[in-house]
Design a protein around this motif. Structure first.
Motif, PDB file in Angstrom:
ATOM      1  N   ARG A   1      -8.632  -2.999   3.308  1.00  0.00           N
ATOM      2  CA  ARG A   1      -8.219  -4.536   3.086  1.00  0.00           C
ATOM      3  C   ARG A   1      -6.966  -5.171   2.432  1.00  0.00           C
ATOM      4  O   ARG A   1      -6.937  -6.259   2.887  1.00  0.00           O
ATOM      5  CB  ARG A   1      -9.441  -5.184   3.798  1.00  0.00           C
ATOM      6  N   ALA A   2      -7.244  -5.028   1.239  1.00  0.00           N
ATOM      7  CA  ALA A   2      -6.601  -5.079   0.701  1.00  0.00           C
ATOM      8  C   ALA A   2      -5.310  -4.944   0.336  1.00  0.00           C
ATOM      9  O   ALA A   2      -4.646  -4.095   1.071  1.00  0.00           O
ATOM     10  CB  ALA A   2      -6.486  -4.128  -1.256  1.00  0.00           C
ATOM     11  N   ILE A   3      -4.704  -6.193   0.492  1.00  0.00           N
ATOM     12  CA  ILE A   3      -3.397  -6.487   0.801  1.00  0.00           C
ATOM     13  C   ILE A   3      -2.910  -7.909  -0.481  1.00  0.00           C
ATOM     14  O   ILE A   3      -3.842  -8.145  -0.659  1.00  0.00           O
ATOM     15  CB  ILE A   3      -3.421  -7.513   2.136  1.00  0.00           C
ATOM     16  N   CYS A   4      -1.439  -7.819  -0.338  1.00  0.00           N
ATOM     17  CA  CYS A   4      -1.368  -8.738  -1.990  1.00  0.00           C
ATOM     18  C   CYS A   4      -0.803  -9.932  -1.068  1.00  0.00           C
ATOM     19  O   CYS A   4      -0.277 -10.025  -0.187  1.00  0.00           O
ATOM     20  CB  CYS A   4      -0.071  -8.039  -2.276  1.00  0.00           C
TER      21      CYS A   4
ATOM     22  N   PRO B   1       2.895 -10.215  -6.867  1.00  0.00           N
ATOM     23  CA  PRO B   1       3.987  -9.454  -6.673  1.00  0.00           C
ATOM     24  C   PRO B   1       3.467  -8.430  -6.372  1.00  0.00           C
ATOM     25  O   PRO B   1       3.457  -6.998  -5.693  1.00  0.00           O
ATOM     26  CB  PRO B   1       5.147  -9.178  -7.669  1.00  0.00           C
ATOM     27  N   PHE B   2       2.163  -8.233  -7.314  1.00  0.00           N
ATOM     28  CA  PHE B   2       0.661  -7.165  -6.859  1.00  0.00           C
ATOM     29  C   PHE B   2      -0.149  -7.746  -7.355  1.00  0.00           C
ATOM     30  O   PHE B   2      -0.250  -8.801  -8.146  1.00  0.00           O
ATOM     31  CB  PHE B   2       1.924  -6.190  -7.179  1.00  0.00           C
ATOM     32  N   VAL B   3      -1.161  -7.227  -6.927  1.00  0.00           N
ATOM     33  CA  VAL B   3      -2.472  -7.557  -7.157  1.00  0.00           C
ATOM     34  C   VAL B   3      -3.000  -5.821  -7.447  1.00  0.00           C
ATOM     35  O   VAL B   3      -3.017  -4.856  -7.379  1.00  0.00           O
ATOM     36  CB  VAL B   3      -3.400  -7.974  -6.348  1.00  0.00           C
ATOM     37  N   LEU B   4      -4.624  -5.617  -8.324  1.00  0.00           N
ATOM     38  CA  LEU B   4      -5.042  -4.395  -8.391  1.00  0.00           C
ATOM     39  C   LEU B   4      -6.177  -4.947  -8.286  1.00  0.00           C
ATOM     40  O   LEU B   4      -6.930  -5.873  -8.634  1.00  0.00           O
ATOM     41  CB  LEU B   4      -4.898  -4.312 -10.971  1.00  0.00           C
ATOM     42  N   VAL B   5      -6.904  -3.663  -7.371  1.00  0.00           N
ATOM     43  CA  VAL B   5      -8.105  -4.023  -7.020  1.00  0.00           C
ATOM     44  C   VAL B   5      -9.438  -2.424  -8.180  1.00  0.00           C
ATOM     45  O   VAL B   5      -8.782  -1.533  -8.096  1.00  0.00           O
ATOM     46  CB  VAL B   5      -8.396  -3.006  -5.565  1.00  0.00           C
ATOM     47  N   LYS B   6      -9.751  -2.995  -9.185  1.00  0.00           N
ATOM     48  CA  LYS B   6     -10.283  -2.457 -10.143  1.00  0.00           C
ATOM     49  C   LYS B   6     -11.399  -1.594  -9.488  1.00  0.00           C
ATOM     50  O   LYS B   6     -12.529  -2.293  -9.182  1.00  0.00           O
ATOM     51  CB  LYS B   6     -10.742  -3.110 -11.023  1.00  0.00           C
ATOM     52  N   ASP B   7     -12.002  -0.917 -10.205  1.00  0.00           N
ATOM     53  CA  ASP B   7     -12.914  -0.069  -9.995  1.00  0.00           C
ATOM     54  C   ASP B   7     -14.627  -0.132 -10.757  1.00  0.00           C
ATOM     55  O   ASP B   7     -14.414   0.442 -12.476  1.00  0.00           O
ATOM     56  CB  ASP B   7     -12.973   2.019 -10.065  1.00  0.00           C
TER      57      ASP B   7
END
Length: 445
Positions: free
Chosen positions: A25-28, A33-39
């Motif tokens: 589901r992660a979209i920018c 310009p970009f996004v970060l999905v952090k753990d």
């Protein structure tokens, strides 16, 4: 806490328990310009999602105040579990003070060295020989380079002059297919013993070239590990098998000059007759005379430019009889001793015609190179200064005074050289008017 809805918007500022559905589901957003999905589990692990839809794993941390970012691959090709495992490994390295970048560089260098060692271990003598020739070619003359090519030629080329109708392989050719690691002392000693039975002189020359080649290999970091540390060609047994070169003493006696000149001047090919007489009267090397071009003849100052294998070039006097011989030759190309059929444009060294002429004259064992030795020997009758003869022949000065303090211009050399030529012609019984004008150069189509 309630589980977030599968359709709820992702908060990219917070850390998350990474799942397959979440990453899908992660979209920018279009405005970023970009996004970060952090753990939330492994600190520093995140998935970088670009506006174009790319999703790549990253690990980021700080070490000694500097930011370290490592790419871990693309999702889903690299799974969540694999990404977590790699992040765990990198975290462990940085916490113990090990920079993963330096570790990778060291591993890459070790792999490259191992690969190079494996390649060097499998490389053949022939492959390294070709590299050696190209590396040394700028420091060699063309003839020296060509001689090294002949040492390893495959042979088998149709030839009317060769025994059996085909050319023989070069004397070092049997060694070329061996891996360099197998060119050991026993192999070279066996080769030396075998070749000494049929062609010891050629084998001695080839052995010296082989020693120089292996010394060069020992200085190259790619090939040094393959060799045993000691040059395998430098052995007492190989030297004893090949023996020492005998001192050559073939030279014309003063009493033999009339018969030799008479036989040579009667040869059917005037080009060869002129060549052999020029060799004797200049004391030059056989190949140096063959390489003479018309542009090397200076009529105005009566000089002859010789392409010297040692010094590059030297200028010697153009003596009257030699100029008489050269002026009578046809001008068919750039070479004085030209040939319309030879690939190089000039005649080959006429060993067989010279042998036949010597047989007619009743002279045994006189080689083409013996004519150069004859020039030096005959000058002893005239007590010509040794330095003069050496300068004409292209020998290096043998004393400090000769090397640094004695300068002999062309006109001074001419005084001695014309005296030598006149005396040799007189002993040969040849009547020649040194003041007569030589024949004009003739252009031949």
């Amino acid at each position: 806490m309630a589980r977030p809805s599968k359709t709820a918007a992702i908060d990219y500022a917070a850390a998350h328990d990474l799942t397959h559905g979440l990453l899908e589901r992660a979209i920018c957003p279009p405005d970023r310009p970009f996004v970060l999905v952090k753990d939330a589990d492994k600190k520093g692990l995140r998935l970088r999602v670009t506006k174009a839809g790319g999703k790549h794993w990253q690990f980021e941390t700080r070490m000694k105040g500097k930011l370290i970012t490592r790419a871990l691959g693309e999702w889903p090709a690299v799974s969540i579990a694999d990404a977590k495992a790699e992040a765990h490994r990198l975290r462990g390295l940085t916490e113990t003070g090990i920079d993963p970048r330096e570790l990778e560089h060291q591993q890459q260098a070790a792999q490259a060295a191992e690969k190079a060692a494996a390649a060097a271990h499998a490389v053949t003598v022939g492959e390294v020989w070709a590299i050696y020739l190209e590396a040394r070619r700028p420091r060699w003359g063309e003839r020296h380079y060509s001689e090294h090519l002949l040492l390893v030629k495959a042979g088998g080329v149709p030839s009317k002059r060769a025994a059996g109708g085909v050319t023989a392989p070069g004397i070092l050719h049997p060694l070329m297919a061996l891996p360099l690691r197998d060119l050991t002392t026993p192999v070279i000693e066996a080769w030396a013993e075998r070749e000494a039975q049929t062609r010891p002189a050629a084998a001695r020359l080839a052995w010296r070239c082989l020693k120089a080649f292996l010394s060069w290999c020992a200085e190259q970091k790619e090939y040094a590990p393959v060799l045993a540390g000691v040059n395998p060609a430098k052995t007492k047994k190989a030297r004893e098998s090949l023996g020492k070169a005998g001192v050559k003493e073939d030279a014309l006696l003063k009493e033999q000059l009339p018969a030799w000149f008479d036989a040579v001047r009667q040869l059917q090919n005037p080009m060869i007759a002129a060549y052999l007489q020029t060799l004797l009267l200049t004391g030059a090397r056989a190949g140096e005379v063959l390489g003479l071009r018309w542009e090397d003849i200076n009529i105005k100052w009566r000089g002859l430019t010789i392409r010297d294998k040692v010094e590059g070039t030297r200028v010697i006097p153009l003596t009257p009889y030699v100029w008489h011989l050269l002026a009578a030759l046809p001008r068919r190309n750039d070479f004085v001793f030209s040939s319309l059929t030879a690939a190089g444009g000039c005649i080959a060294i006429p060993r067989n015609p010279h042998h036949d002429a010597c047989a007619v004259a009743g002279i045994d064992g006189l080689t083409v190179h013996g004519l150069r030795r004859s020039f030096k020997s005959l000058t002893e009758w005239l007590e010509i200064p040794a330095g003069v003869v050496a300068q004409i022949m292209g020998h290096k000065p043998s004393a400090t005074a000769e090397k640094h303090y004695t300068v002999r211009p062309l006109d001074l050399l001419r005084v001695h050289h014309e005296r030598i030529e006149a005396w040799i012609l007189e002993q040969a019984g040849i009547v020649f008017d040194a003041k007569a004008e030589p024949g004009k150069l003739r252009a031949v189509n």
